[in-house]
Design a protein around this motif. Structure first.
Motif, PDB file in Angstrom:
ATOM      1  N   GLY A 212     -17.845 -11.796   5.653  1.00 54.23           N
ATOM      2  CA  GLY A 212     -19.010 -10.945   5.844  1.00 54.23           C
ATOM      3  C   GLY A 212     -19.779 -11.369   7.078  1.00 54.23           C
ATOM      4  O   GLY A 212     -19.411 -12.332   7.770  1.00 54.23           O
ATOM      5  N   PRO A 213     -20.890 -10.701   7.373  1.00 54.26           N
ATOM      6  CA  PRO A 213     -21.617 -10.959   8.621  1.00 54.26           C
ATOM      7  C   PRO A 213     -22.562 -12.161   8.551  1.00 54.26           C
ATOM      8  O   PRO A 213     -23.194 -12.418   7.532  1.00 54.26           O
ATOM      9  CB  PRO A 213     -22.414  -9.670   8.824  1.00 54.26           C
ATOM     10  CG  PRO A 213     -22.660  -9.177   7.424  1.00 54.26           C
ATOM     11  CD  PRO A 213     -21.422  -9.537   6.642  1.00 54.26           C
ATOM     12  N   ALA A 229     -19.944 -15.756   1.501  1.00 51.15           N
ATOM     13  CA  ALA A 229     -21.334 -16.222   1.442  1.00 51.15           C
ATOM     14  C   ALA A 229     -21.511 -17.374   0.463  1.00 51.15           C
ATOM     15  O   ALA A 229     -22.360 -18.257   0.662  1.00 51.15           O
ATOM     16  CB  ALA A 229     -22.252 -15.059   1.062  1.00 51.15           C
ATOM     17  N   GLN A 230     -20.694 -17.393  -0.588  1.00 54.58           N
ATOM     18  CA  GLN A 230     -20.828 -18.429  -1.621  1.00 54.58           C
ATOM     19  C   GLN A 230     -20.513 -19.832  -1.117  1.00 54.58           C
ATOM     20  O   GLN A 230     -20.844 -20.814  -1.769  1.00 54.58           O
ATOM     21  CB  GLN A 230     -19.911 -18.105  -2.811  1.00 54.58           C
ATOM     22  CG  GLN A 230     -20.283 -16.825  -3.548  1.00 54.58           C
ATOM     23  CD  GLN A 230     -19.606 -15.598  -2.973  1.00 54.58           C
ATOM     24  OE1 GLN A 230     -19.135 -15.616  -1.836  1.00 54.58           O
ATOM     25  NE2 GLN A 230     -19.541 -14.526  -3.741  1.00 54.58           N
ATOM     26  N   PHE A 231     -19.862 -19.934   0.022  1.00 49.61           N
ATOM     27  CA  PHE A 231     -19.471 -21.241   0.546  1.00 49.61           C
ATOM     28  C   PHE A 231     -20.562 -21.894   1.395  1.00 49.61           C
ATOM     29  O   PHE A 231     -20.369 -22.987   1.919  1.00 49.61           O
ATOM     30  CB  PHE A 231     -18.202 -21.119   1.399  1.00 49.61           C
ATOM     31  CG  PHE A 231     -17.004 -20.575   0.651  1.00 49.61           C
ATOM     32  CD1 PHE A 231     -16.708 -21.041  -0.624  1.00 49.61           C
ATOM     33  CD2 PHE A 231     -16.186 -19.633   1.219  1.00 49.61           C
ATOM     34  CE1 PHE A 231     -15.613 -20.550  -1.313  1.00 49.61           C
ATOM     35  CE2 PHE A 231     -15.081 -19.130   0.534  1.00 49.61           C
ATOM     36  CZ  PHE A 231     -14.794 -19.594  -0.742  1.00 49.61           C
ATOM     37  N   TYR A 232     -21.704 -21.237   1.551  1.00 46.78           N
ATOM     38  CA  TYR A 232     -22.739 -21.725   2.452  1.00 46.78           C
ATOM     39  C   TYR A 232     -23.987 -22.129   1.664  1.00 46.78           C
ATOM     40  O   TYR A 232     -24.235 -21.632   0.561  1.00 46.78           O
ATOM     41  CB  TYR A 232     -23.097 -20.655   3.484  1.00 46.78           C
ATOM     42  CG  TYR A 232     -21.928 -20.325   4.398  1.00 46.78           C
ATOM     43  CD1 TYR A 232     -21.811 -20.900   5.661  1.00 46.78           C
ATOM     44  CD2 TYR A 232     -20.917 -19.466   3.963  1.00 46.78           C
ATOM     45  CE1 TYR A 232     -20.729 -20.623   6.479  1.00 46.78           C
ATOM     46  CE2 TYR A 232     -19.826 -19.179   4.780  1.00 46.78           C
ATOM     47  CZ  TYR A 232     -19.735 -19.765   6.030  1.00 46.78           C
ATOM     48  OH  TYR A 232     -18.657 -19.489   6.831  1.00 46.78           O
ATOM     49  N   THR A 233     -24.762 -23.025   2.262  1.00 49.60           N
ATOM     50  CA  THR A 233     -25.967 -23.504   1.595  1.00 49.60           C
ATOM     51  C   THR A 233     -27.114 -23.552   2.590  1.00 49.60           C
ATOM     52  O   THR A 233     -26.906 -23.736   3.807  1.00 49.60           O
ATOM     53  CB  THR A 233     -25.740 -24.903   0.986  1.00 49.60           C
ATOM     54  OG1 THR A 233     -26.878 -25.279   0.207  1.00 49.60           O
ATOM     55  CG2 THR A 233     -25.510 -25.957   2.051  1.00 49.60           C
ATOM     56  N   VAL A 234     -28.314 -23.371   2.100  1.00 47.95           N
ATOM     57  CA  VAL A 234     -29.501 -23.372   2.948  1.00 47.95           C
ATOM     58  C   VAL A 234     -29.607 -24.707   3.696  1.00 47.95           C
ATOM     59  O   VAL A 234     -29.424 -25.775   3.127  1.00 47.95           O
ATOM     60  CB  VAL A 234     -30.761 -23.129   2.102  1.00 47.95           C
ATOM     61  CG1 VAL A 234     -32.025 -23.301   2.945  1.00 47.95           C
ATOM     62  CG2 VAL A 234     -30.720 -21.732   1.487  1.00 47.95           C
ATOM     63  N   GLY A 235     -29.889 -24.612   4.988  1.00 48.93           N
ATOM     64  CA  GLY A 235     -30.005 -25.803   5.827  1.00 48.93           C
ATOM     65  C   GLY A 235     -28.717 -26.199   6.515  1.00 48.93           C
ATOM     66  O   GLY A 235     -28.726 -27.073   7.388  1.00 48.93           O
ATOM     67  N   ASN A 259     -23.569  -9.884   0.585  1.00 48.07           N
ATOM     68  CA  ASN A 259     -22.551 -10.703   1.259  1.00 48.07           C
ATOM     69  C   ASN A 259     -22.962 -11.037   2.684  1.00 48.07           C
ATOM     70  O   ASN A 259     -22.150 -11.066   3.604  1.00 48.07           O
ATOM     71  CB  ASN A 259     -21.185 -10.017   1.259  1.00 48.07           C
ATOM     72  CG  ASN A 259     -20.048 -11.007   1.520  1.00 48.07           C
ATOM     73  OD1 ASN A 259     -20.116 -12.171   1.127  1.00 48.07           O
ATOM     74  ND2 ASN A 259     -19.005 -10.559   2.196  1.00 48.07           N
ATOM     75  N   GLU A 260     -24.252 -11.324   2.868  1.00 45.99           N
ATOM     76  CA  GLU A 260     -24.773 -11.711   4.175  1.00 45.99           C
ATOM     77  C   GLU A 260     -25.244 -13.161   4.141  1.00 45.99           C
ATOM     78  O   GLU A 260     -25.793 -13.632   3.147  1.00 45.99           O
ATOM     79  CB  GLU A 260     -25.961 -10.825   4.571  1.00 45.99           C
ATOM     80  CG  GLU A 260     -25.590  -9.380   4.831  1.00 45.99           C
ATOM     81  CD  GLU A 260     -26.811  -8.546   5.168  1.00 45.99           C
ATOM     82  OE1 GLU A 260     -26.666  -7.571   5.910  1.00 45.99           O
ATOM     83  OE2 GLU A 260     -27.921  -8.883   4.683  1.00 45.99           O
TER      84      GLU A 260
END
Length: 362
Positions: A212-213, A229-235, A259-260
């Motif tokens: 996704g974008p 998107a689920q593979f990313y975390t804030v920071g 999915n952003e």
């Protein structure tokens, strides 16, 4: 003394020394390890603290100390209460910490019930936590684990023992040597116990994720593509695939519904408050101090804060100074000095001062 204790043994040095100290102090000690690893996976599918090899080490320690040892089957419960919510949290775009759930829902809930069935007065663990005056306090500053115990039922505290809580790690290893325990030099486990290797590989096996974008917060434009998107975390800064860009970007928000993944400058990851759910207090609500401290990640320092609103298991907290990467799914833990007051799971971050392209409240 003569009181009976169920000592949770992981096969590591901390729980080994805890059991030995209790025996030395005159308690009637029963050693127990909670079996989490499933039959249908390899022996190394769990980290060293929860593996069949660790069970063997724990049994050796129990034999040396001279206490009975039991392997308790918690496979189904661990899957239901720890692994499944962990996966579900990532699927929703959160970054959960399974150790909190394990302590709250398994060790000081299910295991305490088992202890009572065995006629035990206490459950003991190797946590670096001090239990005194009816409350839980920070242990060795380098190893303190109160952060993971905010969900402990208040009524369980009188039945919890932390024999090494007042010690430092080198002292614990020295005691293990004195007791002749084979775990004296055993290295620590730092990873999630049921994840072997790369976390992303584990998640890829369980999540429904698609590319996704990557959206730039300041311009609203797509500047790249993520692989789920689920593979990313804030920071998060690394792994964004933006190496050609001259702009430094961090993950600001993860939206698995659209999915952003929203990225922006570091200051966009600084938050002045947060909302938490499933709040658990170890003091009465009316006894919460007007000024307290909040720790939003393990190994970060607590900051002064105040409670702005509280109802139905939820709480809104204003921080005295903005904190980096306040992340949904992580724990916000409340303190008054060294005393643990409680905590909750972060639902959303609040009060961001970054203005170029206004963030929503969460």
């Amino acid at each position: 003394m003569g009181k009976r204790v169920l000592a949770a043994m992981s096969g590591g040095v901390d729980s080994s020394v805890s059991a030995a100290l209790l025996k030395q102090q005159g308690y009637e000690v029963i050693g127990a390890m909670m079996r989490f690893w499933p039959d249908n996976k390899k022996d190394d599918c769990f980290e060293t603290c929860c593996s069949p090899d660790a069970a063997y080490e724990a049994r050796r320690v129990a034999d040396i100390i001279g206490i009975p040892f039991y392997l308790l089957d918690y496979r189904e419960e661990f899957q239901e209460k720890i692994i499944d919510p962990f996966i579900a949290g990532y699927q929703q775009g959160e970054t959960p910490n399974p150790c909190v759930n394990c302590n709250t829902r398994v060790k000081f809930d299910s295991l305490l019930k088992k202890a009572r069935m065995l006629g035990c007065d206490y459950v003991a663990t190797g946590h670096y936590v001090i239990n005194r005056d009816g409350g839980l306090y920070r242990g060795d500053p380098k190893k303190d684990q109160t952060y993971f115990l905010w969900g402990t039922p208040k009524e369980a505290i009188p039945h919890m023992l932390f024999p090494v809580g007042h010690l430092e790690k080198p002292q614990v290893r020295a005691l293990a040597e004195q007791f002749g325990l084979p775990t004296a030099k055993k290295p620590e486990s730092q990873n999630i116990c049921f994840v072997q290797g790369d976390l992303k590989d584990f998640l890829a096996q369980h999540l429904s994720a698609r590319p996704g974008p990557l959206i730039d917060l300041e311009t609203g434009q797509q500047i790249g593509e993520h692989n789920g998107a689920q593979f990313y975390t804030v920071g998060q800064k690394k792994g964004l695939g933006l190496w050609k860009s001259h702009l430094e970007r961090y993950v600001v928000q993860v939206n698995t519904t659209t999915n952003e993944v929203i990225v922006g400058p570091r200051e966009a990851c600084m938050w002045g408050g947060l909302e938490i759910r499933e709040v658990n207090l170890l003091v009465e609500a009316q006894d919460l101090p007007e000024r307290l401290e909040v720790q939003v990640r393990y190994r970060t320092r607590p900051v002064p804060a105040r409670v702005e609103a509280m109802e139905a298991g939820r709480m809104v907290i204003r921080l005295a100074e903005p904190q980096f990467a306040v992340t949904p799914g992580q724990s916000a833990v409340l303190y008054q000095g060294e005393r643990l007051l409680g905590g909750g799971f972060i639902t959303r971050a609040l009060y961001n001062q970054f203005q170029p392209r206004a963030l929503t409240a969460s």
